[in-house]
Design a protein around this motif. Structure first.
Motif, PDB file in Angstrom:
ATOM      1  N   CYS A  56      11.093   7.921  12.776  1.00 47.44           N
ATOM      2  CA  CYS A  56      11.686   9.156  13.291  1.00 47.44           C
ATOM      3  C   CYS A  56      11.628   9.135  14.817  1.00 47.44           C
ATOM      4  O   CYS A  56      10.699   8.585  15.404  1.00 47.44           O
ATOM      5  N   SER A  57      12.612   9.779  15.434  1.00 49.89           N
ATOM      6  CA  SER A  57      12.696   9.782  16.896  1.00 49.89           C
ATOM      7  C   SER A  57      12.778  11.212  17.411  1.00 49.89           C
ATOM      8  O   SER A  57      13.699  11.946  17.050  1.00 49.89           O
ATOM      9  N   LEU A  58      11.832  11.584  18.251  1.00 50.92           N
ATOM     10  CA  LEU A  58      11.959  12.832  18.993  1.00 50.92           C
ATOM     11  C   LEU A  58      12.872  12.574  20.192  1.00 50.92           C
ATOM     12  O   LEU A  58      12.948  11.447  20.684  1.00 50.92           O
ATOM     13  N   SER A  59      13.541  13.616  20.651  1.00 53.25           N
ATOM     14  CA  SER A  59      14.329  13.461  21.876  1.00 53.25           C
ATOM     15  C   SER A  59      13.857  14.492  22.894  1.00 53.25           C
ATOM     16  O   SER A  59      13.152  15.453  22.544  1.00 53.25           O
ATOM     17  N   ALA A  60      14.297  14.313  24.124  1.00 48.66           N
ATOM     18  CA  ALA A  60      13.940  15.259  25.173  1.00 48.66           C
ATOM     19  C   ALA A  60      14.520  16.634  24.895  1.00 48.66           C
ATOM     20  O   ALA A  60      14.106  17.619  25.507  1.00 48.66           O
ATOM     21  N   ALA A  61      15.488  16.707  23.977  1.00 43.51           N
ATOM     22  CA  ALA A  61      16.096  18.005  23.660  1.00 43.51           C
ATOM     23  C   ALA A  61      15.281  18.785  22.620  1.00 43.51           C
ATOM     24  O   ALA A  61      15.542  19.968  22.401  1.00 43.51           O
ATOM     25  N   HIS A  62      14.333  18.130  21.950  1.00 47.33           N
ATOM     26  CA  HIS A  62      13.510  18.861  20.983  1.00 47.33           C
ATOM     27  C   HIS A  62      12.618  19.851  21.743  1.00 47.33           C
ATOM     28  O   HIS A  62      12.040  19.508  22.776  1.00 47.33           O
ATOM     29  N   SER A  63      12.512  21.058  21.184  1.00 45.01           N
ATOM     30  CA  SER A  63      11.678  22.081  21.836  1.00 45.01           C
ATOM     31  C   SER A  63      10.366  22.218  21.058  1.00 45.01           C
ATOM     32  O   SER A  63      10.239  21.715  19.928  1.00 45.01           O
ATOM     33  N   GLY A  83       0.758  -1.247   0.000  1.00 41.92           N
ATOM     34  CA  GLY A  83       0.000   0.000   0.000  1.00 41.92           C
ATOM     35  C   GLY A  83       0.787   1.295   0.000  1.00 41.92           C
ATOM     36  O   GLY A  83       0.244   2.356  -0.331  1.00 41.92           O
ATOM     37  N   HIS A  84       2.060   1.264   0.341  1.00 49.84           N
ATOM     38  CA  HIS A  84       2.808   2.503   0.577  1.00 49.84           C
ATOM     39  C   HIS A  84       3.397   3.070  -0.717  1.00 49.84           C
ATOM     40  O   HIS A  84       3.801   2.319  -1.606  1.00 49.84           O
ATOM     41  N   ASP A  85       3.450   4.400  -0.791  1.00 49.73           N
ATOM     42  CA  ASP A  85       4.056   5.078  -1.950  1.00 49.73           C
ATOM     43  C   ASP A  85       5.516   5.404  -1.597  1.00 49.73           C
ATOM     44  O   ASP A  85       5.823   6.438  -1.007  1.00 49.73           O
ATOM     45  N   PHE A  86       6.409   4.485  -1.960  1.00 49.86           N
ATOM     46  CA  PHE A  86       7.818   4.587  -1.554  1.00 49.86           C
ATOM     47  C   PHE A  86       8.513   5.785  -2.202  1.00 49.86           C
ATOM     48  O   PHE A  86       9.306   6.477  -1.556  1.00 49.86           O
ATOM     49  N   ALA A  87       8.213   6.032  -3.478  1.00 50.50           N
ATOM     50  CA  ALA A  87       8.927   7.102  -4.206  1.00 50.50           C
ATOM     51  C   ALA A  87       8.612   8.454  -3.579  1.00 50.50           C
ATOM     52  O   ALA A  87       9.502   9.280  -3.342  1.00 50.50           O
ATOM     53  N   ARG A  88       7.330   8.700  -3.292  1.00 42.84           N
ATOM     54  CA  ARG A  88       6.955   9.990  -2.692  1.00 42.84           C
ATOM     55  C   ARG A  88       7.473  10.111  -1.261  1.00 42.84           C
ATOM     56  O   ARG A  88       7.814  11.201  -0.804  1.00 42.84           O
ATOM     57  N   ASP A  89       7.524   8.990  -0.551  1.00 41.87           N
ATOM     58  CA  ASP A  89       8.063   9.004   0.814  1.00 41.87           C
ATOM     59  C   ASP A  89       9.495   9.561   0.789  1.00 41.87           C
ATOM     60  O   ASP A  89       9.827  10.517   1.517  1.00 41.87           O
ATOM     61  N   VAL A  90      10.341   9.006  -0.090  1.00 43.82           N
ATOM     62  CA  VAL A  90      11.740   9.447  -0.143  1.00 43.82           C
ATOM     63  C   VAL A  90      11.824  10.887  -0.646  1.00 43.82           C
ATOM     64  O   VAL A  90      12.607  11.697  -0.130  1.00 43.82           O
ATOM     65  N   ALA A  91      10.980  11.227  -1.626  1.00 43.38           N
ATOM     66  CA  ALA A  91      10.997  12.601  -2.156  1.00 43.38           C
ATOM     67  C   ALA A  91      10.651  13.607  -1.051  1.00 43.38           C
ATOM     68  O   ALA A  91      11.276  14.669  -0.937  1.00 43.38           O
ATOM     69  N   LEU A  92       9.693  13.239  -0.212  1.00 39.09           N
ATOM     70  CA  LEU A  92       9.284  14.120   0.892  1.00 39.09           C
ATOM     71  C   LEU A  92      10.430  14.296   1.893  1.00 39.09           C
ATOM     72  O   LEU A  92      10.720  15.408   2.353  1.00 39.09           O
ATOM     73  N   ARG A  93      11.111  13.211   2.199  1.00 37.71           N
ATOM     74  CA  ARG A  93      12.243  13.277   3.133  1.00 37.71           C
ATOM     75  C   ARG A  93      13.361  14.149   2.561  1.00 37.71           C
ATOM     76  O   ARG A  93      13.979  14.932   3.283  1.00 37.71           O
ATOM     77  N   ARG A  94      13.613  14.007   1.252  1.00 40.05           N
ATOM     78  CA  ARG A  94      14.688  14.830   0.653  1.00 40.05           C
ATOM     79  C   ARG A  94      14.304  16.303   0.668  1.00 40.05           C
ATOM     80  O   ARG A  94      15.148  17.180   0.910  1.00 40.05           O
ATOM     81  N   ALA A  95      13.017  16.585   0.441  1.00 39.31           N
ATOM     82  CA  ALA A  95      12.571  17.985   0.486  1.00 39.31           C
ATOM     83  C   ALA A  95      12.734  18.531   1.907  1.00 39.31           C
ATOM     84  O   ALA A  95      13.163  19.677   2.102  1.00 39.31           O
ATOM     85  N   LEU A  96      12.437  17.713   2.907  1.00 37.27           N
ATOM     86  CA  LEU A  96      12.604  18.145   4.305  1.00 37.27           C
ATOM     87  C   LEU A  96      14.068  18.444   4.602  1.00 37.27           C
ATOM     88  O   LEU A  96      14.383  19.433   5.277  1.00 37.27           O
ATOM     89  N   ILE A  97      14.949  17.598   4.110  1.00 33.99           N
ATOM     90  CA  ILE A  97      16.393  17.798   4.351  1.00 33.99           C
ATOM     91  C   ILE A  97      16.820  19.142   3.751  1.00 33.99           C
ATOM     92  O   ILE A  97      17.560  19.905   4.387  1.00 33.99           O
ATOM     93  N   ARG A  98      16.310  19.446   2.576  1.00 36.06           N
ATOM     94  CA  ARG A  98      16.665  20.743   1.953  1.00 36.06           C
ATOM     95  C   ARG A  98      16.184  21.912   2.812  1.00 36.06           C
ATOM     96  O   ARG A  98      16.711  23.011   2.753  1.00 36.06           O
ATOM     97  N   LYS A  99      15.170  21.661   3.640  1.00 33.83           N
ATOM     98  CA  LYS A  99      14.612  22.732   4.484  1.00 33.83           C
ATOM     99  C   LYS A  99      15.171  22.683   5.908  1.00 33.83           C
ATOM    100  O   LYS A  99      14.663  23.360   6.804  1.00 33.83           O
ATOM    101  N   GLY A 100      16.178  21.840   6.136  1.00 31.45           N
ATOM    102  CA  GLY A 100      16.827  21.836   7.453  1.00 31.45           C
ATOM    103  C   GLY A 100      16.186  20.902   8.465  1.00 31.45           C
ATOM    104  O   GLY A 100      16.363  21.085   9.674  1.00 31.45           O
ATOM    105  N   VAL A 101      15.455  19.896   7.980  1.00 30.08           N
ATOM    106  CA  VAL A 101      14.847  18.911   8.883  1.00 30.08           C
ATOM    107  C   VAL A 101      15.335  17.536   8.445  1.00 30.08           C
ATOM    108  O   VAL A 101      15.058  17.116   7.315  1.00 30.08           O
ATOM    109  N   PHE A 102      16.066  16.854   9.310  1.00 33.72           N
ATOM    110  CA  PHE A 102      16.660  15.583   8.894  1.00 33.72           C
ATOM    111  C   PHE A 102      15.777  14.398   9.268  1.00 33.72           C
ATOM    112  O   PHE A 102      15.804  13.890  10.388  1.00 33.72           O
ATOM    113  N   PHE A 103      14.944  13.974   8.288  1.00 39.48           N
ATOM    114  CA  PHE A 103      14.286  12.668   8.320  1.00 39.48           C
ATOM    115  C   PHE A 103      15.185  11.807   7.434  1.00 39.48           C
ATOM    116  O   PHE A 103      15.382  12.160   6.266  1.00 39.48           O
TER     117      PHE A 103
END
Ligand SMILES: Cc1ncc(COP(=O)(O)O)c(C=O)c1O
Length: 441
Positions: free
Chosen positions: A415-422, A387-407
């Motif tokens: 993905c993992s949140l940490s206690a240091a996330h605000s 059921g999953h759309d693998f190509a769009r999943d990776v494309a979304l992650r790469r777009a996030l990386i370009r915006k300073g969010v590392f998935f």
């Protein structure tokens, strides 16, 4: 020619000496990034860009990168004159064991190793020694480490595994060449959330252990259906195998006692790693006293072999003591806060997908989350590959990386949140998510 310090130039340099340029194939990502600094919830790369980190080094950094109290404890161990004496018991390993056994009900006794893979390997060895049997059940879609008999059947395509097998077992798919798994025929991969397949294998083979992540976190976040873990417990009691929970990813992160504590299901053996030392290399096998004491069985033919030059290394043990102490002292505020932050992330992502008309869902346990581009959260690997759309999943992650969010740019990776996330980090991430979705759809 790439400029010096660029990820590409580092890779090219490393490739001259290290096959592929990286010491763990799972770290191979596109785009290549060389991180040079981590602090709390943030990473910086060799070209100066900053990211909010949701990879957490594959999940150990529950308290954030370079968490000062833990680093200070490790530094103090280095400065104290303590060393890896390699003879006799250490005071620190006893302290850590006491701390965990006093607070984690499923670990009546515990022993320490360096990596999750060593620890899952020992858990299987203990189960075999205790039961006198050889066969092991693993989950299709689960990961329990890199060694021969467990490194199989994690993320297979539909073409590799065929239609859902239930009840029954999947063809073994080793994670790489050079292993013995397809010669020994001791490992059986079954569908997750499927008790009948476990029963199927138990009726055909003398099973020593079933090892599973209590919820699968190496193919996103795949949760047990109500009654599934209880059903595994019942089957273990009926057929006499040991139930081993691989809590390398879930232990200390979802609760002090891991997912076993949340589910109320008691495993015979439990394996910890990652978050127990907040990024320092330490892992553990714990469990019922009698099973753990097989390690000192007076009969050598029933005694599993446990040894390791670096087991209970003083620096890692000091880091783990400080991590566990911190978690104990802050448990009442920390875990609820992580749940709240996770819920905010989940609701924010769901809202963005809904407003953009994207068919998607979020699967989450506390601070661990994953999005799937399909209608509802999966119950097993088949749901994902079908059921999953693998190509769009990776494309979304790469777009996030370009915006300073590392998935991490690998489809379905949790993905993992940490206690240091605000809260501000979460808001920034959701804004980036919104514009990344607009780019990809
Ligand atoms: C659930 C689980 N078990 C075992 C391991 C193996 O741990 P390590 O990589 O420390 O050997 C991992 C690693 O990702 C894991 O996620």
């Amino acid at each position: 020619m790439d400029k010096p310090g660029s990820a590409q130039s580092v890779l090219e340099h490393n490739r001259r000496y290290i096959p592929g340029g990286i010491s763990s194939v799972n770290r191979n990502i596109d785009p290549a990034i060389t991180f040079v600094r981590g602090e709390g919830a943030h990473l910086w790369d060799s070209e100066g860009a900053r990211y909010i980190d949701y990879h957490a080094g594959f999940a150990p950094y529950f308290l954030g990168h370079n968490f000062k109290p833990v680093n200070n404890a490790a530094a103090a161990a280095l400065a104290s004159g303590d060393s890896l004496f390699g003879a006799g018991p250490s005071i620190a390993e006893g302290r850590l064991a006491e701390l965990i056994c006093e607070h984690v009900p499923h670990a009546e006794k515990i022993t320490f190793l360096n990596t999750g893979s060593e620890a899952t390997s020992l858990a299987i060895r203990i189960a075999r020694a205790v039961t006198g049997r050889q066969h092991v059940i693993v989950m299709q879609g689960g990961y329990n480490g890199n060694h021969d008999e467990l490194a199989c059947n994690v993320f297979n395509t539909l073409a590799e595994i065929g239609p859902r097998v239930s009840p029954g077992e999947y063809p073994l798919r080793p994670l790489g060449a050079g292993t013995t798994i397809t010669q020994t025929h001791f490992t059986h991969a079954v569908n997750y959330n499927d008790l009948e397949s476990v029963r199927y294998v138990c009726r055909r083979y003398p099973v020593a252990a079933l090892i599973t992540e209590p919820l699968l976190q190496n193919i996103g976040v795949v949760k047990p259906r109500p009654g599934y873990l209880e059903g595994l417990r019942d089957l273990a009691d009926e057929f006499g195998f040991l139930l081993a929970f691989d809590e390398v990813k879930t232990g200390f992160r979802h609760a002090l006692g891991g997912y076993a504590e949340l589910s109320g299901v008691r495993p015979d053996l439990v394996v910890y790693g990652k978050a127990v030392a907040n990024g320092f290399p330490l892992a553990a096998v714990g469990g019922k006293r009698d099973h753990m004491d097989s390690i000192i069985d007076p009969d050598p033919s029933r005694r599993p072999f446990v040894a390791g030059t670096y087991n209970g290394h003083p620096v890692a043990v000091a880091a783990a003591i400080e991590t566990v102490r911190y978690l104990i002292a802050n448990r009442d505020s920390l875990y609820p806060r992580m749940e709240m932050m996770g819920a905010e992330m989940e609701a924010g992502i769901m809202d963005i997908f809904a407003r953009r008309g994207v068919t998607a869902c979020v699967a989450r346990q506390g601070s661990a989350f994953s999005f799937y581009l399909m209608e509802k959260p999966p119950a097993d690997l088949h749901d994902i590959v079908a059921g999953h759309d693998f190509a769009r999943d990776v494309a979304l992650r790469r777009a996030l990386i370009r915006k300073g969010v590392f998935f991490v740019p690998i489809a379905t990776k949790q993905c993992s949140l940490s206690a240091a996330h605000s809260d501000a980090d979460v808001r920034f991430t959701l804004d980036a998510f919104e514009s990344a979705v607009a780019e990809v759809w």
